[in-house]
Design an enzyme around this catalytic site. Structure first.
Site, PDB file in Angstrom:
ATOM      1  CG  HIS A 214     -15.290  25.171   9.238  1.00  0.00           C
ATOM      2  ND1 HIS A 214     -15.999  24.123   8.701  1.00  0.00           N
ATOM      3  CD2 HIS A 214     -15.221  24.906  10.573  1.00  0.00           C
ATOM      4  CE1 HIS A 214     -16.351  23.288   9.660  1.00  0.00           C
ATOM      5  NE2 HIS A 214     -15.876  23.729  10.811  1.00  0.00           N
TER       6      HIS A 214
ATOM      7  CB  CYS B 100     -17.153  20.248  11.645  1.00  0.00           C
ATOM      8  SG  CYS B 100     -17.305  21.258  13.130  1.00  0.00           S
TER       9      CYS B 100
ATOM     10  CG  HIS C 249     -17.175  26.581  14.719  1.00  0.00           C
ATOM     11  ND1 HIS C 249     -18.169  25.690  15.070  1.00  0.00           N
ATOM     12  CD2 HIS C 249     -16.323  25.881  13.931  1.00  0.00           C
ATOM     13  CE1 HIS C 249     -17.930  24.512  14.508  1.00  0.00           C
ATOM     14  NE2 HIS C 249     -16.816  24.602  13.806  1.00  0.00           N
TER      15      HIS C 249
ATOM     16  N   GLY D 288      -8.619  22.878  12.214  1.00  0.00           N
ATOM     17  CA  GLY D 288      -9.025  24.086  12.919  1.00  0.00           C
ATOM     18  C   GLY D 288      -9.913  23.741  14.090  1.00  0.00           C
TER      19      GLY D 288
ATOM     20  CD  GLN E  18     -15.110  23.309  16.551  1.00  0.00           C
ATOM     21  OE1 GLN E  18     -14.187  23.992  16.113  1.00  0.00           O
ATOM     22  NE2 GLN E  18     -15.399  22.105  16.063  1.00  0.00           N
TER      23      GLN E  18
END
Ligand code: NI
Length: 176
Positions: A144, A102, A148, A47, A52
């Site tokens: 998750h 991550c 973010h 993912g 990010q």
């Protein structure tokens, strides 16, 4: 398409609350999503959320590889998928520790408590609804990635810091 630079923990963009996407069907959103899918595949991730890649918008991409799916009827393999402007509801009563990593915290892995079952909604780049009620890996990756968008990284969720380490040490020790 392009492989994007991934922000690592410590970069302020990872701690911001991301903004809603005004037009999920806009060409620049379609391009961003395509680039994020390519970046996720290149990094061998499950993912990737827009913050990010230094874009503070509420969207993420993910996939459920066959070897990661739990086998539950609501946790089946999925190819690259996108969720824009997601809404998430945790279904209480069954929280389990799940190992996760991550791409913004490279080399590390931790057991993180997550709801086994969730319900989520959102749209894709055609503006079509996506989501549903899911379990297991699918539910974990969505929790998750959704975190973010609120500027939350998985160490914030951890309860047992003995289950946190470098991938290669955890593998060497037989922990994962
Ligand atoms: Ni992450």
């Amino acid at each position: 398409m392009a492989i994007l630079k991934i922000a690592r923990m410590g970069h302020p963009v990872l701690l911001q609350r991301a903004e809603p996407v005004a037009d999920p069907t806009a060409p620049e959103i379609r391009r961003l999503v395509a680039d994020m899918m390519e970046t996720m595949e290149d990094a061998m991730g499950a993912g990737l959320a827009a913050p990010q890649v230094h874009v503070s918008l509420r969207l993420f991409v993910f996939r459920v590889n066959a070897e990661r799916a739990s086998g539950d009827a609501q946790d089946t393999p999925m190819s690259n998928s996108v969720v824009i402007n997601p809404e998430l509801t945790l279904i209480e009563g069954d929280t389990r520790l799940r190992w996760e990593g991550c791409l913004s915290i490279p080399g590390l892995r931790a057991a993180v408590p997550r709801a086994w079952r969730i319900r989520y909604t959102g749209v894709d780049t055609d503006g079509k609804p996506v989501g549903g009620e899911v379990t297991g890996f699918h539910a974990g990756v969505v929790q998750h990635e959704y975190d973010h968008l609120d500027g939350v990284l998985y160490p914030t969720r951890m309860t047992d810091f003995t289950k946190f380490g470098f991938n290669e040490e955890l593998i060497r020790a037989g922990t994962i």
